[in-house]
Structures are given as structure tokens and as C-alpha cells.
Design a protein around this motif. Structure first.
Motif, PDB file in Angstrom:
ATOM      1  N   UNK A   1      37.788  32.372  49.256  1.00 61.00           N
ATOM      2  CA  UNK A   1      37.784  33.599  48.495  1.00 61.00           C
ATOM      3  C   UNK A   1      38.003  34.823  49.350  1.00 61.00           C
ATOM      4  N   UNK A   2      37.967  35.962  48.685  1.00 58.66           N
ATOM      5  CA  UNK A   2      38.107  37.261  49.338  1.00 58.66           C
ATOM      6  C   UNK A   2      36.917  38.123  48.923  1.00 58.66           C
ATOM      7  N   UNK A   3      36.990  39.405  49.227  1.00 58.59           N
ATOM      8  CA  UNK A   3      35.887  40.294  48.888  1.00 58.59           C
ATOM      9  C   UNK A   3      35.673  40.375  47.375  1.00 58.59           C
ATOM     10  N   UNK A   4      36.755  40.239  46.603  1.00 56.33           N
ATOM     11  CA  UNK A   4      36.624  40.380  45.159  1.00 56.33           C
ATOM     12  C   UNK A   4      36.827  39.111  44.379  1.00 56.33           C
ATOM     13  N   UNK A   5      37.134  38.018  45.061  1.00 60.80           N
ATOM     14  CA  UNK A   5      37.430  36.758  44.367  1.00 60.80           C
ATOM     15  C   UNK A   5      36.907  35.584  45.174  1.00 60.80           C
TER      16      UNK A   5
ATOM     17  N   UNK B   1      34.818  33.250  40.410  1.00 62.84           N
ATOM     18  CA  UNK B   1      34.168  34.518  40.099  1.00 62.84           C
ATOM     19  C   UNK B   1      35.058  35.624  40.634  1.00 62.84           C
ATOM     20  N   UNK B   2      35.163  36.693  39.866  1.00 61.91           N
ATOM     21  CA  UNK B   2      36.037  37.794  40.270  1.00 61.91           C
ATOM     22  C   UNK B   2      35.373  39.125  39.960  1.00 61.91           C
ATOM     23  N   UNK B   3      35.412  40.024  40.927  1.00 64.52           N
ATOM     24  CA  UNK B   3      34.933  41.388  40.726  1.00 64.52           C
ATOM     25  C   UNK B   3      36.169  42.279  40.664  1.00 64.52           C
ATOM     26  N   UNK B   4      36.607  42.580  39.452  1.00 62.74           N
ATOM     27  CA  UNK B   4      37.852  43.314  39.258  1.00 62.74           C
ATOM     28  C   UNK B   4      37.688  44.775  39.640  1.00 62.74           C
ATOM     29  N   UNK B   5      36.535  45.338  39.317  1.00 61.12           N
ATOM     30  CA  UNK B   5      36.234  46.719  39.696  1.00 61.12           C
ATOM     31  C   UNK B   5      34.726  46.862  39.773  1.00 61.12           C
ATOM     32  N   UNK B   6      34.266  48.075  40.060  1.00 62.07           N
ATOM     33  CA  UNK B   6      32.823  48.294  40.125  1.00 62.07           C
ATOM     34  C   UNK B   6      32.161  48.109  38.764  1.00 62.07           C
TER      35      UNK B   6
END
Length: 335
Positions: A60-64, A94-99
Motif C-alpha cells: 500500500x501507500x499513504x492513502x491506500x 482500505x482507501x483514504x481518498x481525502x481528509x
């Protein structure tokens, strides 16, 4: 450690010292010392074996973030023909698309196969424990391939090995389970959460009762098959607001949910098999064949709301409200 079952090995079948080959009780005459004795229980059971293998990848990455895993299980029971195997593959993210917006999901596929012996009053265990120890149960077929019997009677218990090898009981299942959720926080005090899930599976089952077995001798052989296809869906959407006013804390939640279930089962049964070991409904007498289709549909819709008010975490006031609409209720009174 192995446990040995103690059982009579001195007397033949019968009662009060008199021989009776039709009974399963061993109170008959005492057998000569030269009578051969067979350990049919030990010869029947086999060593069980189970193997399980797992393999997974994640990253993953910071947002995914994601994880892909697979598992394989193969199991052979201590009873002959009692087998099970399963393979599954699962993907989760899991994904953090924005804040303010984030999502999570998972998808799981499972394929399993089960083979099991017949159980019950005429099952293999009863016939194994009541089989004469002076007869070799491992010889369960005649030279022509037919069932070997101790007495020519339709009520005689099956040889335990004939029971598990001649009668078939199999199921195959394919199942897909999916889940998805989304969380949205437009403001610090407001949250909107949606969840959706689906469970779709297909099961194929087949049972063959051999025409020479005690299970199938009355119907001269029986074949039953079924196919079940089901889709289960559920979801909910909830909005939650939280606010603090001095010493007061208030929480308001409202939303709705859906539960939808669809079952469809097709089954067929036939008797009077033409060929003893040919497992097909076409191998039964057409006049005995019966088909059945069962469709079940259920749906439940709900609206709900809650209000919670607290004062200094000492006093609390709660209100709950919910209304359901069910398809299983009369049309004039669904809720």
C-alpha cells in the motif's frame, strides 16, 4: 494415544446359547478356539490426514492499502470416503481518498467439496460394531461385483465398507462474499456511513442409495439431486450528528437499512435404478421421478432514529424509534 474398544470375541450370534444368524446380539453358542478372528474395526478406519496451505500478499501507500490472500485445505477423515477440500481467495482494501472521505472493501471467493458417508440407524458405525468378528468385513463384494451378504435377507445390515463405498453423498459449494463501506465526514460534528454486503452462493448436492444397500433396497435404488442458488444482500445508511452545548452532549442518528434474501432450490428424485452404480437421474424409472422447485423471497426495509442527551455524564435522556416493512407480512399490514 489409540483407544481399543473391548467387545465379545467368544460367542456367535444368537440368544441363550442358541445360534441365530439374523440377530445382531452375540449370546449364541461358544465358538471353537480354532475360529479365525478378524479385527474389522481396525481394518475399517484409516489414518486421518489434513493439510492447509496459506499464501498472502499485502502492500500500500499513504492513502491506500491492500491484502490478497489464498488458502487451501484438504482433509481426509478416518472414515473411508469422508473427504473435504476447500480453496479460498480474499482481497481486501482500505482507501483514504481525502481528509473527509474513506472507503473499505473486501471480496472473498470460496469453493468447497464434501463427500460424506450415510449416517443414522443404518449407518456404517452400527453395522461395524455389530458385524461378526469371525467374518472378514473387508470382503464385501462377491466375485461378480454384487453385495456379499451373510444371510439372504433384505433387513440385514450393510457391510460397513459396502455401506460407505456403494452409497454416495456429495455436495459442491461455490460462494462469493462481498462487503463495501464508505465513511464521509463533511463536518467535524457530522458523519455519514454507508455499508453494503452481498453473499451469493450455489450448492449442488447428490445422493445415491445403492439398490443392494439397506438404504435403497426398498426403492430398488434411489438417486436424489438438488441445486440451490441464493443471493443475500444487506445494506444500511446512517447519519450521525454530535454536538456539545456547555454541560450537555447530544447525539442524533437517523437512517435506513435493507435486507433482501432470495433462495431458489431445484430438486429431483428417482427410484428403481437400471444400472446399480450409474449415478444419473436418467438411470431411474421415469414413472418414479419427481421434481420440485422452491422459491423463497424475503425483503425487510427499515427506518430508524435515535436521540441521546447527556448532562455531565450523570443524567441521560434517550429516545429510540424504528419502523420495519416486511414482505412476509400481509400486504395491508406490511409494517
Amino acid at each position: 494415544f489409540p483407544v481399543t474398544i473391548e467387545y465379545n470375541s467368544d460367542y456367535a450370534r444368537g440368544f441363550n446359547g442358541s445360534a441365530d444368524p439374523t440377530t445382531s446380539f452375540f449370546f449364541g453358542p461358544k465358538l471353537p478356539a480354532s475360529t479365525p478372528k478378524f479385527d474389522n474395526i481396525d481394518a475399517f478406519f484409516r489414518d486421518g490426514f489434513t493439510q492447509t496451505h496459506n499464501l498472502g500478499f499485502e502492500g500500500g501507500t499513504a492513502g491506500l492499502s491492500y491484502r490478497l490472500s489464498t488458502a487451501y485445505t484438504d482433509q481426509k477423515g478416518v472414515v473411508p470416503t469422508n473427504d473435504f477440500n476447500r480453496i479460498s481467495v480474499r482481497l481486501s482494501t482500505t482507501a483514504k481518498i481525502s481528509d473527509k472521505l474513506s472507503t473499505s472493501s473486501s471480496l472473498n471467493f470460496v469453493n468447497s467439496n464434501t463427500t460424506a458417508p450415510q449416517r443414522g440407524a443404518n449407518g456404517y458405525l452400527i453395522s461395524l460394531l455389530s458385524w461378526p468378528f469371525y467374518d472378514d468385513a473387508s470382503v464385501f463384494l462377491n466375485p461378480d461385483g454384487t453385495r456379499r451378504q451373510l444371510i439372504q435377507s433384505t433387513s440385514e445390515q450393510d457391510n460397513p465398507l459396502f455401506n460407505v463405498y456403494a452409497n454416495k453423498n456429495q455436495t459442491r459449494n461455490k460462494r462469493t462474499i462481498g462487503n463495501f463501506s464508505v465513511m464521509y465526514d463533511p463536518f467535524k460534528w457530522l458523519n455519514v456511513t454507508g455499508r453494503f454486503g452481498i453473499d451469493a452462493y450455489s450448492t449442488i448436492g447428490n445422493t445415491l442409495l445403492h439398490p443392494e444397500s439397506i438404504y435403497g433396497i426398498t426403492g430398488k435404488g434411489v438417486i436424489e439431486s438438488f441445486n440451490e442458488n441464493s443471493i443475500l444482500m444487506n445494506g444500511n445508511l446512517l447519519t450521525t450528528a454530535k454536538k456539545t452545548f456547555g454541560d450537555f452532549k447530544a447525539t442524533l442518528t437517523f437512517g435506513g437499512s435493507l435486507d433482501d434474501r432470495n433462495y431458489e432450490v431445484t430438486s429431483v428424485r428417482g427410484e428403481k435404478m437400471y444400472i446399480p452404480d450409474y449415478n444419473s437421474i436418467n438411470n431411474t424409472d421415469p414413472t418414479t421421478q419427481r421434481n420440485k422447485l422452491t422459491i423463497t423471497r424475503q425483503r425487510l426495509l427499515s427506518l430508524l432514529g435515535t436521540f441521546d442527551l447527556g448532562y455531565k455524564d450523570i443524567l441521560f435522556f434517550n429516545v429510540r424509534a424504528r419502523n420495519d416493512w416486511s414482505s412476509t407480512l400481509p400486504a395491508a399490514n406490511l409494517s
